[in-house]
Design a protein around this motif. Structure first.
Motif, PDB file in Angstrom:
ATOM      1  N   PRO A  27       3.274 -41.366 -28.973  1.00 34.01           N
ATOM      2  CA  PRO A  27       3.976 -42.604 -29.316  1.00 34.01           C
ATOM      3  C   PRO A  27       4.345 -43.402 -28.076  1.00 34.01           C
ATOM      4  O   PRO A  27       4.600 -42.834 -27.026  1.00 34.01           O
ATOM      5  CB  PRO A  27       5.236 -42.095 -30.015  1.00 34.01           C
ATOM      6  CG  PRO A  27       5.496 -40.767 -29.384  1.00 34.01           C
ATOM      7  CD  PRO A  27       4.149 -40.188 -29.047  1.00 34.01           C
ATOM      8  N   MET A  28       4.361 -44.709 -28.227  1.00 32.32           N
ATOM      9  CA  MET A  28       4.745 -45.576 -27.122  1.00 32.32           C
ATOM     10  C   MET A  28       5.754 -46.590 -27.640  1.00 32.32           C
ATOM     11  O   MET A  28       5.682 -46.984 -28.809  1.00 32.32           O
ATOM     12  CB  MET A  28       3.526 -46.289 -26.568  1.00 32.32           C
ATOM     13  CG  MET A  28       3.743 -46.945 -25.221  1.00 32.32           C
ATOM     14  SD  MET A  28       2.306 -47.968 -24.791  1.00 32.32           S
ATOM     15  CE  MET A  28       2.532 -49.334 -25.932  1.00 32.32           C
ATOM     16  N   GLY A  29       6.689 -47.000 -26.782  1.00 31.79           N
ATOM     17  CA  GLY A  29       7.677 -48.002 -27.167  1.00 31.79           C
ATOM     18  C   GLY A  29       8.837 -47.393 -27.916  1.00 31.79           C
ATOM     19  O   GLY A  29       8.780 -46.245 -28.396  1.00 31.79           O
ATOM     20  N   TYR A  30       9.929 -48.173 -28.022  1.00 35.24           N
ATOM     21  CA  TYR A  30      11.161 -47.669 -28.620  1.00 35.24           C
ATOM     22  C   TYR A  30      10.953 -47.224 -30.057  1.00 35.24           C
ATOM     23  O   TYR A  30      11.248 -46.087 -30.429  1.00 35.24           O
ATOM     24  CB  TYR A  30      12.241 -48.757 -28.566  1.00 35.24           C
ATOM     25  CG  TYR A  30      12.662 -49.119 -27.165  1.00 35.24           C
ATOM     26  CD1 TYR A  30      12.609 -48.171 -26.141  1.00 35.24           C
ATOM     27  CD2 TYR A  30      13.109 -50.395 -26.859  1.00 35.24           C
ATOM     28  CE1 TYR A  30      13.006 -48.499 -24.847  1.00 35.24           C
ATOM     29  CE2 TYR A  30      13.498 -50.732 -25.566  1.00 35.24           C
ATOM     30  CZ  TYR A  30      13.447 -49.773 -24.572  1.00 35.24           C
ATOM     31  OH  TYR A  30      13.833 -50.084 -23.309  1.00 35.24           O
ATOM     32  N   ALA A  35      10.700 -39.159 -33.006  1.00 30.53           N
ATOM     33  CA  ALA A  35      11.854 -38.275 -32.744  1.00 30.53           C
ATOM     34  C   ALA A  35      12.516 -37.865 -34.056  1.00 30.53           C
ATOM     35  O   ALA A  35      12.856 -36.697 -34.271  1.00 30.53           O
ATOM     36  CB  ALA A  35      12.855 -38.984 -31.848  1.00 30.53           C
ATOM     37  N   VAL A  51       5.450 -45.077 -21.530  1.00 31.71           N
ATOM     38  CA  VAL A  51       6.047 -44.997 -22.861  1.00 31.71           C
ATOM     39  C   VAL A  51       7.069 -46.089 -23.082  1.00 31.71           C
ATOM     40  O   VAL A  51       7.086 -46.742 -24.131  1.00 31.71           O
ATOM     41  CB  VAL A  51       6.703 -43.608 -23.067  1.00 31.71           C
ATOM     42  CG1 VAL A  51       7.361 -43.520 -24.430  1.00 31.71           C
ATOM     43  CG2 VAL A  51       5.675 -42.512 -22.878  1.00 31.71           C
ATOM     44  N   THR A  52       7.924 -46.274 -22.113  1.00 28.29           N
ATOM     45  CA  THR A  52       8.986 -47.278 -22.257  1.00 28.29           C
ATOM     46  C   THR A  52       9.012 -48.167 -21.018  1.00 28.29           C
ATOM     47  O   THR A  52       8.653 -47.713 -19.929  1.00 28.29           O
ATOM     48  CB  THR A  52      10.356 -46.587 -22.413  1.00 28.29           C
ATOM     49  OG1 THR A  52      10.459 -45.564 -21.414  1.00 28.29           O
ATOM     50  CG2 THR A  52      10.489 -45.963 -23.794  1.00 28.29           C
ATOM     51  N   MET A  55      15.894 -44.437 -22.324  1.00 30.55           N
ATOM     52  CA  MET A  55      15.329 -44.168 -23.646  1.00 30.55           C
ATOM     53  C   MET A  55      14.131 -43.237 -23.530  1.00 30.55           C
ATOM     54  O   MET A  55      13.956 -42.315 -24.324  1.00 30.55           O
ATOM     55  CB  MET A  55      14.918 -45.476 -24.332  1.00 30.55           C
ATOM     56  CG  MET A  55      16.088 -46.313 -24.821  1.00 30.55           C
ATOM     57  SD  MET A  55      17.255 -45.351 -25.793  1.00 30.55           S
ATOM     58  CE  MET A  55      16.252 -45.075 -27.265  1.00 30.55           C
ATOM     59  N   PHE A  79      13.692 -39.769 -25.437  1.00 27.65           N
ATOM     60  CA  PHE A  79      12.565 -39.348 -26.272  1.00 27.65           C
ATOM     61  C   PHE A  79      11.989 -38.025 -25.761  1.00 27.65           C
ATOM     62  O   PHE A  79      11.683 -37.125 -26.527  1.00 27.65           O
ATOM     63  CB  PHE A  79      11.494 -40.429 -26.327  1.00 27.65           C
ATOM     64  CG  PHE A  79      11.968 -41.679 -27.016  1.00 27.65           C
ATOM     65  CD1 PHE A  79      12.702 -41.587 -28.203  1.00 27.65           C
ATOM     66  CD2 PHE A  79      11.717 -42.939 -26.487  1.00 27.65           C
ATOM     67  CE1 PHE A  79      13.140 -42.742 -28.846  1.00 27.65           C
ATOM     68  CE2 PHE A  79      12.166 -44.083 -27.129  1.00 27.65           C
ATOM     69  CZ  PHE A  79      12.880 -43.979 -28.300  1.00 27.65           C
ATOM     70  N   PHE A  80      11.873 -37.915 -24.431  1.00 24.41           N
ATOM     71  CA  PHE A  80      11.378 -36.663 -23.871  1.00 24.41           C
ATOM     72  C   PHE A  80      12.282 -35.508 -24.297  1.00 24.41           C
ATOM     73  O   PHE A  80      11.816 -34.448 -24.719  1.00 24.41           O
ATOM     74  CB  PHE A  80      11.323 -36.742 -22.350  1.00 24.41           C
ATOM     75  CG  PHE A  80      11.038 -35.423 -21.708  1.00 24.41           C
ATOM     76  CD1 PHE A  80       9.770 -34.869 -21.766  1.00 24.41           C
ATOM     77  CD2 PHE A  80      12.049 -34.706 -21.077  1.00 24.41           C
ATOM     78  CE1 PHE A  80       9.511 -33.632 -21.200  1.00 24.41           C
ATOM     79  CE2 PHE A  80      11.796 -33.467 -20.507  1.00 24.41           C
ATOM     80  CZ  PHE A  80      10.523 -32.934 -20.574  1.00 24.41           C
ATOM     81  N   SER A 108      14.136 -35.310 -26.938  1.00 25.17           N
ATOM     82  CA  SER A 108      13.945 -34.989 -28.362  1.00 25.17           C
ATOM     83  C   SER A 108      12.663 -34.188 -28.540  1.00 25.17           C
ATOM     84  O   SER A 108      12.609 -33.240 -29.336  1.00 25.17           O
ATOM     85  CB  SER A 108      13.875 -36.281 -29.181  1.00 25.17           C
ATOM     86  OG  SER A 108      12.615 -36.900 -29.003  1.00 25.17           O
ATOM     87  N   GLN A 109      11.611 -34.534 -27.767  1.00 29.97           N
ATOM     88  CA  GLN A 109      10.350 -33.790 -27.883  1.00 29.97           C
ATOM     89  C   GLN A 109      10.507 -32.360 -27.376  1.00 29.97           C
ATOM     90  O   GLN A 109       9.805 -31.451 -27.807  1.00 29.97           O
ATOM     91  CB  GLN A 109       9.252 -34.519 -27.103  1.00 29.97           C
ATOM     92  CG  GLN A 109       8.856 -35.846 -27.728  1.00 29.97           C
ATOM     93  CD  GLN A 109       8.256 -36.795 -26.723  1.00 29.97           C
ATOM     94  OE1 GLN A 109       7.715 -36.376 -25.702  1.00 29.97           O
ATOM     95  NE2 GLN A 109       8.365 -38.087 -26.993  1.00 29.97           N
ATOM     96  N   THR A 110      11.456 -32.174 -26.457  1.00 30.21           N
ATOM     97  CA  THR A 110      11.685 -30.823 -25.933  1.00 30.21           C
ATOM     98  C   THR A 110      12.551 -30.017 -26.899  1.00 30.21           C
ATOM     99  O   THR A 110      12.267 -28.864 -27.205  1.00 30.21           O
ATOM    100  CB  THR A 110      12.385 -30.918 -24.568  1.00 30.21           C
ATOM    101  OG1 THR A 110      11.616 -31.772 -23.729  1.00 30.21           O
ATOM    102  CG2 THR A 110      12.521 -29.555 -23.928  1.00 30.21           C
ATOM    103  N   VAL A 164       6.867 -25.254 -26.930  1.00 35.80           N
ATOM    104  CA  VAL A 164       7.007 -26.684 -26.675  1.00 35.80           C
ATOM    105  C   VAL A 164       5.656 -27.251 -26.172  1.00 35.80           C
ATOM    106  O   VAL A 164       5.256 -28.348 -26.519  1.00 35.80           O
ATOM    107  CB  VAL A 164       8.153 -26.975 -25.678  1.00 35.80           C
ATOM    108  CG1 VAL A 164       7.773 -26.536 -24.283  1.00 35.80           C
ATOM    109  CG2 VAL A 164       8.527 -28.446 -25.702  1.00 35.80           C
ATOM    110  N   TYR A 176       3.887 -28.671 -23.472  1.00 37.72           N
ATOM    111  CA  TYR A 176       3.589 -30.059 -23.084  1.00 37.72           C
ATOM    112  C   TYR A 176       2.108 -30.217 -22.825  1.00 37.72           C
ATOM    113  O   TYR A 176       1.501 -31.201 -23.211  1.00 37.72           O
ATOM    114  CB  TYR A 176       4.354 -30.438 -21.820  1.00 37.72           C
ATOM    115  CG  TYR A 176       5.852 -30.354 -21.950  1.00 37.72           C
ATOM    116  CD1 TYR A 176       6.536 -31.227 -22.783  1.00 37.72           C
ATOM    117  CD2 TYR A 176       6.563 -29.409 -21.232  1.00 37.72           C
ATOM    118  CE1 TYR A 176       7.917 -31.151 -22.889  1.00 37.72           C
ATOM    119  CE2 TYR A 176       7.944 -29.332 -21.340  1.00 37.72           C
ATOM    120  CZ  TYR A 176       8.605 -30.200 -22.169  1.00 37.72           C
ATOM    121  OH  TYR A 176       9.958 -30.121 -22.278  1.00 37.72           O
TER     122      TYR A 176
END
Lengths: 354, 354, 354, 354
Positions: free
Chosen positions: A157-160, A167, B127-128, B137, B141-142, B144-146, D150, D152
């Motif tokens: 995913p990219m962007g907010y 998430a 990403v952002t 942000m 997000f990172f 949350s992915q973790t 996880v 990555y």
């Protein structure tokens, strides 16, 4: 004849329980505050079905042990009772439900990702063709990788907004999975006594009198201990007011409890003159819409949980003048263990009643 | 009149339980070591509320079955009792709590990653946007992915500290998730008897006398078996010393146990002359701050777990001279099953008392 | 001699329970509906094994507490009873099973990926050599990364079919894992009373008479409370019809229940003249194929779960004229706690019988 | 004086239970097979500690409810009883244990990856410096990403062996995690009654005699119902043979069961002349090494689980001539609920004994 009067006897007893008293009597009662009716009422057996259920064509307990009752205006959530349903439904149904849910969640999320713009899913074009369907399917796969937290990352995913949605989805996935685990364990560890009851109950000669009998086995390999059985006879009786009322009589068993239940067990209600079945005929059973209600309790061995099983025999599931064929067929050659043939459960041989 | 004296009778009985003995008597008692008072005391009913709770305006048991008691100086941890709270709170509250926790954990970890330097999160800029907010942000997000172990890897940690923090977070995530699973299952498998009690209890004609009655149904589809009910009357009584004491009387029920509970059940306390309610009036109930305490026990069918339910009727939740409208409304055409209309639960019709 | 007659006495009692009545008598009985036989039958002990199991060379309860019974024609699924098997199998077997399952699932899925074309697994060639084996192994590793949801992504699925299969596998993985978790917890939380029974039971002097005794300890550190023990003597007896029937006698214990079970416990059946063992000899035990059946119940401390344990001593596991060596060996110096030496459990010393 | 003889009285009763019979008598007994000793023995109370534990300086039950017993030669596995330990250990210890385990597993696997060659971990150099430590730490982080799934993928395994090891580790991780989940839930759902007992028990005036009393509260917010308490007095007594034996007497309580336990509960043993404490003095309690053993049982409300709690007061934890200060402090202004001040639990005021 004698028999008929016997039944009448019972009925009149039944009718006794609501006599017509003179006003004086009732006044006297009230002054005394005591009531012979109350005492009689307290003596009356009631399993919880009540006396009103008097439609002679409906059975009380279904073959699967559930109660033959329909409840109107039950609240929706109480009716579905999600957990109960998911726990008790058969495995194939359960698994296909899980699968359906998985597919539809991914479809839903894929749509959302589409709304946020497929171009925010980096690497999509390397996975699926750059068509409408292709992009959607790509989003679908990304969604599945997020929901299951496998997250290869070749789509990311990219962007907010898209990152945010991902998430949320991954957390949502974990919760779903937590539920699945709970359900799985619930389904596994649910205590069930899979008792098999003989197809019919029988009226058989018993010692020097007769007895009403049925036979059970434990279908599972895990043992049951402290097994106890209660049997009640439910039948319609005409009271003095001419109305039909359902009455219940406990049936005394020769043996109602065993410590161990390794093989088969034949339960016997000896028809002595105290028995409500004493001198009863097949016709009378039918006309009084008789039903034998059975409640079995025991302790399941593996988890030491209490289990129980319900069953019922209706008047037309009774065989007269028969005896059960033995299930114990000697000793197993190899293990020197006692040999029980479960296929014999329903087998009966004709036998002359005393 | 007669009634008044009756109540006085009771009260004097109450006062009897602490007579004023002469010193000689007490001396004698002590020598004998025996004590008539002890015997009386042992006879006295006590549900566990004690006799001191004598404020006539507070109820003992709340509508939801909890006890109307506040405990001062309870230790903090005992007060929160995290698990108990998380298990018993309603689903929406529970889920929003999980969500909040998820957001705040990620915010926290994102901040930490920031402190360790955003440049240790490789791929962040893809990403952002490369702004303060953007970087934060991205870290969020990172995180949350973790935490959910989805780990796409398009953002990945670099260097000792950031990698170490990620390692810790992922473990932390697993533990959290393990807890979530435990809680989910706990919430699912928690045995609850969702009994609905009739809005009011009634004083109704019963056989040739009167009875105090209330009616219950099982709201759920999963069955209850071996249901038993205990009812106690709690009221204030003036002792010889003029003080008000709360006393408890068990109310004998016409039938306090049923094997099955397929439909509705009307519980009846026959008001014979042994009943503490014998000859009692609405006024007396009110002035003695009467409360009917109900404890129901049963076995829930699906998991064979013991369940129970508490309820109470206060003096102002009692209807005089009424009878319940039947809930059994014949037989369901389709399934030939008995039909019960749950909406009738609270319905009563006026009835003249005996 | 006296003893022999005693046993005969028992046997004749046994035979009494099926006397040959004149037709008149039986007719009379039937008219009366009452039956002395029924009363006798009701008195007869039966643990659930029945009277037919009369092969004198087979034991009823195995050393591990399971029943020595083989069931023919048991349905396949009932026989395997997957959950029960997976819960009760030893840990090494369980873990190796999990491992095997993991390997074979991956092999299966790897084959599928192969069928869909290895070239749909992007990055394969960077991981394993570009040979048939290499490609297969690569697919195998990709499968394992999907099944466990680790999903590094250095190998990633491309195209509809391969992505779809991966999506299914990851969900399948989660379900498997959910089951594993359920099984793990099931294995953990399963209530077991690991009671160790003395190798042999003994006939020992007891007060001024003799007693049959055995000794038990709780092997675990978690406590048992409310422990109660039932002992029955099972033996073959010749009835009037010359057939051998197995009969059961409860053995009264000097003390059959204790609140706490902190150390060891010697259970004693005093051989008074009411005892079925009164005046019994080793030969008689052997010839009547005697077996002592033991059922122990208790509450396990950690989870407050009911637990139980079965055991049996056969006639050849009884020592005559011995007494147990004490296990309480004073007070531990350090902790001032009572010291129990578990190694003494089986130790006995010869003792002259009264 | 009178008191002293009373105690002697008890002791002589104690000694009665092993009288010296003439050979004739014993012969007669044996012929009769009956035994008065057996009857006496059966009457004797025994909680399961036995009579041999007679070291007057050691207590039977520790403050935490565990038994003050040490078991020699207990098998290693039985001693550790992993699950039991992990469930009952305090949270901080549990969590640090999990953490330690996590670190060491990763260290172990990192070493293995090192042995298989760091160059098989693609991308390592982008994460950590290309030094020995750096490479090891990189492998460590990769291991953690595999163990927690996880993954990555910025570090990824290459080649058969490294990929294989990663495949095994990820499965191993899932199993560990499954266990963690099981343990978490086990710790959560474990039924515990956190009862707080008053610091001391007291001898207080009770009605017109005296009583031995202690007071308890439920520390938790979740309710207990059906709470029942058993109290036993354990003390040493000298038998005719001059030896000290430990004997147990049940102490009759004025009220041993309550349906509800909303607040505090004072348990009272009235010292009538049937009480083993009748006329007993502090000195006698001390010299006979008296200990009051308490066993409480109840049903925990949230999960409807049976819970219990053990406690004991030794002779030096008894206060003479005191009474408990009331904990009920009127009605809470806001909620109109009864107000209980838990801080008053241990508070007593001096009171003159009858």
């Amino acid at each position: 004849m004698n028999k008929k009067t016997t039944l009448d006897g019972k009925l009149s007893i039944g009718s006794d329980s609501l006599p017509h008293k003179s006003f004086q009597q009732r006044l006297a009662d009230r002054r005394r505050g005591s009531s012979t009716l109350v005492e009689q009422e307290e003596k009356r057996e009631d399993l919880g079905f009540g006396t009103k259920i008097n439609d002679s064509s409906s059975r009380l307990v279904n073959k699967d042990g559930s109660f033959n009752v329909v409840r109107a205006h039950q609240g929706f959530w109480n009716q579905v009772n999600l957990y109960h349903t998911l726990i008790t439904m058969p495995w194939p149904k359960f698994l296909s439900l899980v699968f359906t849910f998985y597919i539809s969640s991914n479809t839903l999320f894929a749509t959302f990702y589409g709304l946020l713009g497929y171009d925010h899913l980096v690497g999509l074009s390397n996975v699926t063709p750059d068509t409408t369907l292709g992009r959607f399917m790509g989003a679908f796969f990304f969604s599945s990788q997020t929901l299951t937290t496998v997250g290869y990352g070749h789509i990311s995913p990219m962007g907010y907004w898209t990152s945010g949605l991902a998430a949320i989805e991954s957390m949502f996935g974990l919760l779903l999975f937590a539920m699945a685990t709970g359900l799985m364990y619930g389904r596994f560890s649910r205590p069930v006594a899979s008792i098999r009851y003989s197809a019919t109950s029988i009226f058989a000669p018993y010692l020097d009198i007769n007895g009403w009998m049925f036979r059970i086995i434990n279908q599972r390999t895990n043992q049951l201990i402290d097994v106890q059985v209660e049997v009640s006879l439910s039948r319609l009786e005409k009271k003095a007011d001419g109305m039909l009322y359902r009455r219940y009589y406990p049936l005394k068993l020769e043996r109602s409890k065993v410590n161990f239940f390794p093989a088969n067990w034949t339960l016997v209600h000896p028809i002595t003159d105290e028995s409500p079945l004493y001198g009863c005929t097949a016709e009378q059973l039918a006309e009084s819409d008789a039903e034998f209600l059975i409640l079995l309790r025991g302790i399941e061995d593996t988890f030491n949980q209490a289990v129980h099983s319900r069953y019922s025999y209706r008047f037309d599931e009774v065989r007269w003048g028969a005896k059960f064929r033995p299930m114990y067929t000697g000793t197993d050659k190899g293990s020197r263990a006692s040999l029980i043939d479960l296929d014999q459960l329903d087998e009966t041989d004709p036998a002359e009643l005393n």
